[in-house]
Design an enzyme around this catalytic site. Structure first.
Site, PDB file in Angstrom:
ATOM      1  CD  GLU A 180      -2.886  -1.328   2.240  1.00  0.00           C
ATOM      2  OE1 GLU A 180      -2.800  -0.495   3.162  1.00  0.00           O
ATOM      3  OE2 GLU A 180      -3.720  -2.243   2.221  1.00  0.00           O
ATOM      4  CD  GLU A 226      -8.715  -1.574   9.639  1.00  0.00           C
ATOM      5  OE1 GLU A 226      -8.820  -2.490   8.806  1.00  0.00           O
ATOM      6  OE2 GLU A 226      -8.266  -0.444   9.351  1.00  0.00           O
ATOM      7  CE  LYS A 228     -10.569  -3.358   4.039  1.00  0.00           C
ATOM      8  NZ  LYS A 228      -9.754  -4.502   4.540  1.00  0.00           N
ATOM      9  NE  ARG A 257      -9.880  -5.482   1.060  1.00  0.00           N
ATOM     10  CZ  ARG A 257     -10.537  -6.618   1.346  1.00  0.00           C
ATOM     11  NH1 ARG A 257     -11.803  -6.762   0.971  1.00  0.00           N
ATOM     12  NH2 ARG A 257      -9.967  -7.581   2.032  1.00  0.00           N
ATOM     13  CB  SER A 258      -3.519  -4.976  -0.048  1.00  0.00           C
ATOM     14  OG  SER A 258      -4.104  -6.225  -0.316  1.00  0.00           O
TER      15      SER A 258
END
Length: 431
Positions: free
Chosen positions: A208, A288, A340, A369-370
């Site tokens: 990321e 998270e 997501k 997302r990654s």
């Protein structure tokens, strides 16, 4: 305004995401010549309750990661059902896609097929009206620019290094606009790179865009970020706060939390103690997935201990699913939900999850997302729903930067109407 416009074709193709794996891109064609396009992201650490991402499994092609089956499902089954539908009837189309699949987890047609269509429909509708997507989805009151939750040190399954926890992020709550927030983060990012170099650490990037050094401990990640914040001319705990994605499900084994790189095996209560110590020591504003997705008792304890002063975000816990979110609300697990799109599979279901969270007094963080693409739908979505927070990686790698650049455009378009709420985006905690 024309409130009826037919879909005349739906076309999907296989493209590559930022991790060099195939993903689905969909185009929706309308009778007036308008086209809407969307590309679907993919996660590295995925919750067990996420909607199913359909992969081909053919080891001779893309190591089994191909998505040609999902593409064919769009081009055949879904296209046949959608042609002739009114592009402006998003709830009806999404409901039809869910029924067409017929499974609880979208495992027949694939959530990657269904989401691509759902988002392409929304983009086509917005384009047909000459509206930005955020205005089409959110209406006249869509005006809040998000505080970025910017991942600048990667660990866990997002990097090949010695850090157990998955993401260490900065949040520029002291900024007065998104434009200023992005600049602040970019300055800290560059300063962090130099700080890591000075300490003899490698500055290779994770999935990321954050740095992925082999640090001595998880806590050192926070220490070096605070050092970079200070060197960049900002004050940690005032201008900038720290956010963490622990991704605890990744190291939850046989009812215990195994931090291999620190040589620790912790019970749920000890894991809560671990985070409480950090919150007391560091300027942390958000955690998270502090507990594993099935550790409901652990989540409840974490929320009881820290939920009044730290945002506790459920990602794997909730997977953007209203049934799991409802359970969390009932028992007092977490105080925030990560959103997501591909965890649930349609725009309508995503909006329903955000609405449920807001009614319960939970914050909502819109997330990438990654495995990403150049698609910027989440930038428009976060403004459309006035969520106030976005998580979309470091200010590096073009698939991440694309989202930030789109938010700059939106802020420019909104002009004086634009709001950047800073610390007020964390409306349910005291910090």
């Amino acid at each position: 305004m024309n409130d009826y416009l037919e879909i005349i074709d739906v076309v999907a193709r296989q493209i590559l995401d930022s991790r060099c794996f195939p993903t689905v891109e969909v185009e929706v064609y309308l009778e007036d010549g308008t086209i809407g396009r969307a590309a679907v992201p993919s996660g590295a650490s995925t919750g067990m309750y996420e909607a199913v991402e359909l992969r081909d499994g053919d080891k001779d092609k893309y190591l089994g990661k191909g998505v040609l089956t999902a593409v064919q499902n769009v081009n055949d089954t879904i296209a046949e059902a959608l042609i002739g539908c009114n592009v402006f009837d998003q709830p009806y189309i999404d409901k039809m896609l869910i029924e067409l699949d017929g499974t609880d987890n979208k495992g027949k047609l694939g959530a990657n097929a269904i989401l691509g269509v759902s988002l392409a429909v929304a983009n086509a509708a917005a384009n047909a009206l000459g509206l930005s997507l955020y205005k089409y989805v959110g209406g006249v009151n869509a005006k809040v620019l998000p505080v970025p939750m910017m991942n600048i040190i990667n660990g866990g399954s997002h990097a090949d290094n010695s850090v157990d926890l998955q993401e260490f992020m900065i949040m520029p709550v002291g900024a007065t606009s998104f434009t200023e927030a992005l600049r602040m983060c970019a300055e800290v990012y560059h300063t962090l790179k130099n700080t890591l170099k000075d300490k003899g650490y490698a500055t290779g990037l994770g999935d990321e865009g954050g740095f992925a050094p082999n640090l001595k401990s998880n806590a050192e990640a926070i220490d070096v970020i605070i050092e970079a914040i200070t060197k960049a001319g900002y004050k940690a705990g005032e201008d900038m706060f720290i956010a963490i994605d622990a991704a605890s499900s990744e190291y939850y084994k046989d009812g215990k939390y195994v931090l291999e790189n620190e040589g620790k095996t912790l019970t749920s209560a000890e894991m809560v103690d671990f985070f409480e110590d950090w919150v007391n020591k560091y300027p942390i504003i958000s955690i998270e997935d502090g507990m594993a997705e099935e550790d409901w008792d652990g989540w409840k304890l974490l929320n009881e201990r820290l939920g009044k002063k730290v945002q506790l975000v459920g990602d794997d816990l909730f997977v953007t699913n209203t049934e799991r979110l409802e359970k969390g609300i009932e028992i007092g697990a977490a105080n925030s939900i990560l959103i997501k799109l591909n965890q649930i599979g349609t725009l309508t279901e995503t909006l329903n999850a955000i609405e449920m969270a807001n009614r319960a007094g939970y914050t909502a963080v819109i997330s990438h997302r990654s495995g990403e693409t150049e698609d910027t739908t989440i930038s428009d979505l976060v403004v459309a729903v006035n969520a106030g927070q976005i998580k979309t990686g470091a200010p590096a790698r073009s698939e991440r930067v694309a989202k930030y650049n789109q938010l700059l455009r939106i802020e420019e378009e909104l002009e004086d109407v634009a709001e950047y709420r800073g610390k007020k985006a964390f409306f349910n905690i005291k910090k």
